[in-house]
Design a protein around this motif. Structure first.
Motif, PDB file in Angstrom:
ATOM      1  N   HIS A 161       0.821  -1.209   0.000  1.00  0.00           N
ATOM      2  CA  HIS A 161       0.000   0.000   0.000  1.00  0.00           C
ATOM      3  C   HIS A 161       0.857   1.262   0.000  1.00  0.00           C
ATOM      4  O   HIS A 161       0.539   2.237  -0.693  1.00  0.00           O
ATOM      5  CB  HIS A 161      -0.925  -0.008   1.218  1.00  0.00           C
ATOM      6  CG  HIS A 161      -1.932  -1.121   1.187  1.00  0.00           C
ATOM      7  ND1 HIS A 161      -2.693  -1.472   2.277  1.00  0.00           N
ATOM      8  CD2 HIS A 161      -2.293  -1.970   0.205  1.00  0.00           C
ATOM      9  CE1 HIS A 161      -3.476  -2.491   1.952  1.00  0.00           C
ATOM     10  NE2 HIS A 161      -3.244  -2.805   0.702  1.00  0.00           N
ATOM     11  N   LEU A 162       1.938   1.253   0.770  1.00  0.00           N
ATOM     12  CA  LEU A 162       2.809   2.419   0.806  1.00  0.00           C
ATOM     13  C   LEU A 162       3.572   2.586  -0.507  1.00  0.00           C
ATOM     14  O   LEU A 162       3.736   3.706  -1.007  1.00  0.00           O
ATOM     15  CB  LEU A 162       3.788   2.300   1.977  1.00  0.00           C
ATOM     16  CG  LEU A 162       3.180   2.391   3.378  1.00  0.00           C
ATOM     17  CD1 LEU A 162       4.250   2.160   4.436  1.00  0.00           C
ATOM     18  CD2 LEU A 162       2.489   3.730   3.602  1.00  0.00           C
ATOM     19  N   ALA A 163       4.037   1.478  -1.071  1.00  0.00           N
ATOM     20  CA  ALA A 163       4.849   1.558  -2.287  1.00  0.00           C
ATOM     21  C   ALA A 163       4.047   2.052  -3.478  1.00  0.00           C
ATOM     22  O   ALA A 163       4.546   2.849  -4.287  1.00  0.00           O
ATOM     23  CB  ALA A 163       5.461   0.192  -2.592  1.00  0.00           C
ATOM     24  N   TYR A 164       2.806   1.596  -3.591  1.00  0.00           N
ATOM     25  CA  TYR A 164       2.009   1.937  -4.773  1.00  0.00           C
ATOM     26  C   TYR A 164       0.900   2.938  -4.469  1.00  0.00           C
ATOM     27  O   TYR A 164       0.110   3.273  -5.349  1.00  0.00           O
ATOM     28  CB  TYR A 164       1.437   0.666  -5.396  1.00  0.00           C
ATOM     29  CG  TYR A 164       2.525  -0.182  -6.030  1.00  0.00           C
ATOM     30  CD1 TYR A 164       3.046   0.139  -7.276  1.00  0.00           C
ATOM     31  CD2 TYR A 164       3.063  -1.272  -5.357  1.00  0.00           C
ATOM     32  CE1 TYR A 164       4.057  -0.617  -7.849  1.00  0.00           C
ATOM     33  CE2 TYR A 164       4.081  -2.038  -5.921  1.00  0.00           C
ATOM     34  CZ  TYR A 164       4.568  -1.694  -7.158  1.00  0.00           C
ATOM     35  OH  TYR A 164       5.582  -2.444  -7.724  1.00  0.00           O
TER      36      TYR A 164
ATOM     37  N   HIS B 165      -8.027  -6.941   2.258  1.00  0.00           N
ATOM     38  CA  HIS B 165      -7.706  -7.776   1.102  1.00  0.00           C
ATOM     39  C   HIS B 165      -7.983  -7.007  -0.189  1.00  0.00           C
ATOM     40  O   HIS B 165      -8.369  -7.595  -1.195  1.00  0.00           O
ATOM     41  CB  HIS B 165      -8.519  -9.071   1.153  1.00  0.00           C
ATOM     42  CG  HIS B 165      -8.080  -9.993   2.238  1.00  0.00           C
ATOM     43  ND1 HIS B 165      -7.177 -11.007   2.031  1.00  0.00           N
ATOM     44  CD2 HIS B 165      -8.396 -10.041   3.546  1.00  0.00           C
ATOM     45  CE1 HIS B 165      -6.965 -11.667   3.163  1.00  0.00           C
ATOM     46  NE2 HIS B 165      -7.695 -11.094   4.096  1.00  0.00           N
ATOM     47  N   GLU B 166      -7.799  -5.692  -0.130  1.00  0.00           N
ATOM     48  CA  GLU B 166      -7.985  -4.882  -1.328  1.00  0.00           C
ATOM     49  C   GLU B 166      -7.038  -5.349  -2.416  1.00  0.00           C
ATOM     50  O   GLU B 166      -5.893  -5.711  -2.152  1.00  0.00           O
ATOM     51  CB  GLU B 166      -7.730  -3.407  -0.981  1.00  0.00           C
ATOM     52  CG  GLU B 166      -8.056  -2.459  -2.119  1.00  0.00           C
ATOM     53  CD  GLU B 166      -7.902  -0.997  -1.703  1.00  0.00           C
ATOM     54  OE1 GLU B 166      -7.968  -0.132  -2.591  1.00  0.00           O
ATOM     55  OE2 GLU B 166      -7.713  -0.755  -0.502  1.00  0.00           O
ATOM     56  N   SER B 167      -7.512  -5.332  -3.628  1.00  0.00           N
ATOM     57  CA  SER B 167      -6.767  -5.904  -4.744  1.00  0.00           C
ATOM     58  C   SER B 167      -5.450  -5.169  -4.978  1.00  0.00           C
ATOM     59  O   SER B 167      -5.419  -3.959  -5.217  1.00  0.00           O
ATOM     60  CB  SER B 167      -7.627  -5.839  -6.007  1.00  0.00           C
ATOM     61  OG  SER B 167      -6.861  -6.144  -7.146  1.00  0.00           O
ATOM     62  N   PHE B 168      -4.353  -5.920  -4.936  1.00  0.00           N
ATOM     63  CA  PHE B 168      -3.040  -5.370  -5.263  1.00  0.00           C
ATOM     64  C   PHE B 168      -2.998  -4.977  -6.732  1.00  0.00           C
ATOM     65  O   PHE B 168      -2.421  -3.948  -7.093  1.00  0.00           O
ATOM     66  CB  PHE B 168      -1.966  -6.417  -4.953  1.00  0.00           C
ATOM     67  CG  PHE B 168      -0.588  -6.043  -5.425  1.00  0.00           C
ATOM     68  CD1 PHE B 168       0.156  -5.076  -4.768  1.00  0.00           C
ATOM     69  CD2 PHE B 168      -0.022  -6.660  -6.534  1.00  0.00           C
ATOM     70  CE1 PHE B 168       1.424  -4.719  -5.208  1.00  0.00           C
ATOM     71  CE2 PHE B 168       1.249  -6.322  -6.976  1.00  0.00           C
ATOM     72  CZ  PHE B 168       1.974  -5.340  -6.308  1.00  0.00           C
ATOM     73  N   LEU B 169      -3.611  -5.779  -7.586  1.00  0.00           N
ATOM     74  CA  LEU B 169      -3.611  -5.484  -9.016  1.00  0.00           C
ATOM     75  C   LEU B 169      -4.298  -4.151  -9.288  1.00  0.00           C
ATOM     76  O   LEU B 169      -3.828  -3.353 -10.118  1.00  0.00           O
ATOM     77  CB  LEU B 169      -4.305  -6.606  -9.786  1.00  0.00           C
ATOM     78  CG  LEU B 169      -4.450  -6.408 -11.298  1.00  0.00           C
ATOM     79  CD1 LEU B 169      -3.097  -6.177 -11.944  1.00  0.00           C
ATOM     80  CD2 LEU B 169      -5.148  -7.610 -11.921  1.00  0.00           C
ATOM     81  N   LEU B 170      -5.384  -3.884  -8.586  1.00  0.00           N
ATOM     82  CA  LEU B 170      -6.079  -2.606  -8.771  1.00  0.00           C
ATOM     83  C   LEU B 170      -5.200  -1.454  -8.326  1.00  0.00           C
ATOM     84  O   LEU B 170      -5.125  -0.415  -8.995  1.00  0.00           O
ATOM     85  CB  LEU B 170      -7.393  -2.612  -7.978  1.00  0.00           C
ATOM     86  CG  LEU B 170      -8.257  -1.348  -8.079  1.00  0.00           C
ATOM     87  CD1 LEU B 170      -8.677  -1.104  -9.522  1.00  0.00           C
ATOM     88  CD2 LEU B 170      -9.473  -1.460  -7.175  1.00  0.00           C
ATOM     89  N   GLY B 171      -4.486  -1.633  -7.204  1.00  0.00           N
ATOM     90  CA  GLY B 171      -3.606  -0.588  -6.718  1.00  0.00           C
ATOM     91  C   GLY B 171      -2.449  -0.320  -7.664  1.00  0.00           C
ATOM     92  O   GLY B 171      -2.091   0.837  -7.931  1.00  0.00           O
ATOM     93  N   VAL B 172      -1.848  -1.383  -8.191  1.00  0.00           N
ATOM     94  CA  VAL B 172      -0.731  -1.226  -9.126  1.00  0.00           C
ATOM     95  C   VAL B 172      -1.202  -0.572 -10.425  1.00  0.00           C
ATOM     96  O   VAL B 172      -0.525   0.302 -10.974  1.00  0.00           O
ATOM     97  CB  VAL B 172      -0.089  -2.598  -9.414  1.00  0.00           C
ATOM     98  CG1 VAL B 172       0.891  -2.501 -10.566  1.00  0.00           C
ATOM     99  CG2 VAL B 172       0.618  -3.121  -8.174  1.00  0.00           C
ATOM    100  N   SER B 173      -2.361  -0.996 -10.905  1.00  0.00           N
ATOM    101  CA  SER B 173      -2.878  -0.438 -12.156  1.00  0.00           C
ATOM    102  C   SER B 173      -3.187   1.048 -12.025  1.00  0.00           C
ATOM    103  O   SER B 173      -3.116   1.799 -13.002  1.00  0.00           O
ATOM    104  CB  SER B 173      -4.137  -1.201 -12.585  1.00  0.00           C
ATOM    105  OG  SER B 173      -3.860  -2.574 -12.784  1.00  0.00           O
ATOM    106  N   SER B 174      -3.528   1.474 -10.800  1.00  0.00           N
ATOM    107  CA  SER B 174      -3.840   2.892 -10.578  1.00  0.00           C
ATOM    108  C   SER B 174      -2.590   3.738 -10.390  1.00  0.00           C
ATOM    109  O   SER B 174      -2.654   4.960 -10.513  1.00  0.00           O
ATOM    110  CB  SER B 174      -4.743   3.027  -9.338  1.00  0.00           C
ATOM    111  OG  SER B 174      -5.948   2.297  -9.496  1.00  0.00           O
ATOM    112  N   ALA B 175      -1.460   3.094 -10.072  1.00  0.00           N
ATOM    113  CA  ALA B 175      -0.212   3.833  -9.869  1.00  0.00           C
ATOM    114  C   ALA B 175       0.346   4.302 -11.211  1.00  0.00           C
ATOM    115  O   ALA B 175       0.112   3.685 -12.260  1.00  0.00           O
ATOM    116  CB  ALA B 175       0.806   2.943  -9.153  1.00  0.00           C
ATOM    117  N   SER B 176       1.102   5.374 -11.173  1.00  0.00           N
ATOM    118  CA  SER B 176       1.700   5.894 -12.400  1.00  0.00           C
ATOM    119  C   SER B 176       2.769   4.938 -12.917  1.00  0.00           C
ATOM    120  O   SER B 176       3.347   4.156 -12.151  1.00  0.00           O
ATOM    121  CB  SER B 176       2.326   7.265 -12.140  1.00  0.00           C
ATOM    122  OG  SER B 176       3.434   7.139 -11.257  1.00  0.00           O
ATOM    123  N   VAL B 177       3.063   5.009 -14.208  1.00  0.00           N
ATOM    124  CA  VAL B 177       4.067   4.127 -14.787  1.00  0.00           C
ATOM    125  C   VAL B 177       5.446   4.435 -14.222  1.00  0.00           C
ATOM    126  O   VAL B 177       6.281   3.532 -14.041  1.00  0.00           O
ATOM    127  CB  VAL B 177       4.057   4.227 -16.330  1.00  0.00           C
ATOM    128  CG1 VAL B 177       2.739   3.720 -16.879  1.00  0.00           C
ATOM    129  CG2 VAL B 177       4.325   5.663 -16.796  1.00  0.00           C
TER     130      VAL B 177
END
Length: 421
Positions: free
Chosen positions: A34-37, A47-59
């Motif tokens: 959560h902190l990294a992304y 259990h929030e989706s890690f994939l959703l968090g990563v996809s929302s993070a900038s490239v």
């Protein structure tokens, strides 16, 4: 009677200690993710989706985090191998000689796995809680001065309890102990394994909840799906045999010395660059597996993710990183099954791709990890699938394991590893 009471106390404390260790490692993983992304920072134990968090993070953030992963992992493992005591694996700790696991080195090894997987390493996180659980059991066994045979069994039970805690698989943790670590069934071993895994899982509920690892839609069962399991089961076994050879070769030639931090940085930075276009590849593979179970992956994307997942898993091991292959194997099996299921649907349409993915995940996991019974139990507990769906899963697992072992009889001899002075 006194000896039995002492053993019972150690078994209970092992379950509690392994459960706490697994829970804390899982919470640490969620916090770092959560902190990294930059997502869900108000619910670190969710259990929030890690994939959703990563996809929302900038490239840019994806690349930067993965480069950081390379720096931490590379320097961390280099330091462990340079200054730490020699690592003792769980398999070695429960072997005939029963060597003791070095406390500081084992904890550092486990923490590095959790940190790197949280940042995006494609390897699995399951080895770390098993190591911590085994370490807790070993410490308690030494304190209680248990016989060597009991000590070995307790270490195996601690590893199973750690697995049970982090994945909420009380039966799977116990079966893993008996099938994989102990390799035999006795009533004392079964009772100890069941008790420690159940306690470990219940302790894990305190911080992680009792949710299933994967949420599945209603998947229909049909004669066509059973036929798919029978016919395609051996294909998963052949593929799993190749996967074991690939990852085994990568581990045999893993970077050490000054090459480790250099290759780790290059490897993880490159993965971050790929994640600009394919955020699904980051971390252990839970995201692609969930998408596959939900029938949300097309055949083209599944094929691309399958190839990339294979490449980055082997390259990460070759770069010297450490981690498990349980969840990566499950994801690879699900992706391969989507391809096979898509071809199957050309002749027998009507089956959602998620049903194929579930069967393929179990069949591939069973052969790639050499644990058919454990794989079936883990898939059942991971997904809480309907009881009747176990029929095609079991049939696919049987065909997969038979084919994999048949391939093993005809494989070429392993390459010689030169001894270093």
């Amino acid at each position: 009677m006194r000896a039995q009471l002492k053993l019972a106390l150690v078994v209970i404390l092992t379950g509690i200690g392994a459960g706490l260790g697994g829970m804390l490692l899982a919470l640490l993983l969620h916090m770092i993710q959560h902190l990294a992304y930059g997502y869900g920072q108000d619910a670190l134990s969710s259990h929030e989706s890690f994939l959703l968090g990563v996809s929302s993070a900038s490239v840019q953030r994806r690349v930067a985090v993965m480069a950081l992963c390379g720096v931490i992992g590379g320097l961390g493992w280099w330091a462990v191998y340079r200054w730490g005591r020699p690592l003792v694996s769980i398999k070695q700790a429960v072997g005939d000689k029963a060597p003791l696991m070095p406390v500081k080195t084992t904890l550092a090894h486990a923490l590095l796995q959790i940190i790197t997987v949280a940042l995006g390493s494609p390897l699995g996180r399951e080895v770390a809680p098993r190591e911590v659980g085994a370490l807790v059991a070993s410490t308690l066994s030494q304190w209680a001065r248990l016989p060597v045979a009991t000590h070995r069994l307790l270490v195996a039970c601690g590893a199973g309890a750690g697995l049970a805690a982090v994945y909420n698989v009380p039966l799977g943790g116990a079966v893993f102990v008996l099938e994989v670590l102990v390799g035999s069934f006795t009533w004392p071993a079964a009772l100890m394994a069941l008790a420690t895994s159940a306690i470990g899982a219940s302790i894990g509920w305190l911080g992680l909840g009792a949710e299933a690892q994967y949420v599945l839609p209603k998947l229909p069962l049909s004669a066509s799906l059973i036929a798919f399991a029978l016919i395609c089961g051996p294909l998963f076994g052949i593929a799993a045999h190749g996967f074991v050879r690939l990852t085994g070769h990568a581990r045999q030639h893993a970077a050490r010395g000054w090459q480790l931090p250099v290759l780790a940085l290059l490897n993880f930075t490159l993965i971050g660059c790929v994640a600009i276009y394919l955020p699904q590849i980051l971390s252990n593979g839970k995201g692609p597996a969930q998408l596959g179970f939900d029938s949300e992956l097309g055949i083209g994307l599944a094929a691309l993710l399958l190839v990339v997942k294979l490449l980055i898993t082997s390259s990460t091991l070759r770069a010297g990183a450490e981690g498990g292959l349980l969840t990566p194997g499950l994801a690879i099996g699900a992706l391969l099954a989507i391809l096979l299921g898509g071809l199957w649907s050309l002749a027998w349409p009507g089956i959602p791709l998620g049903a194929f993915a579930l069967i393929g995940a179990a069949a591939f996991l069973a052969s790639s990890m050499s644990m058919p019974i454990t794989a079936i139990v883990l898939i059942a507990e991971f997904t809480r699938i309907d009881h009747d769906f176990l029929v095609p899963i079991i049939l696919a697992v049987v065909g997969s394991v038979c084919a994999s072992r048949l391939c093993g009889k005809f494989k070429s001899p392993p390459p010689r590893i030169p001894l270093t002075p």
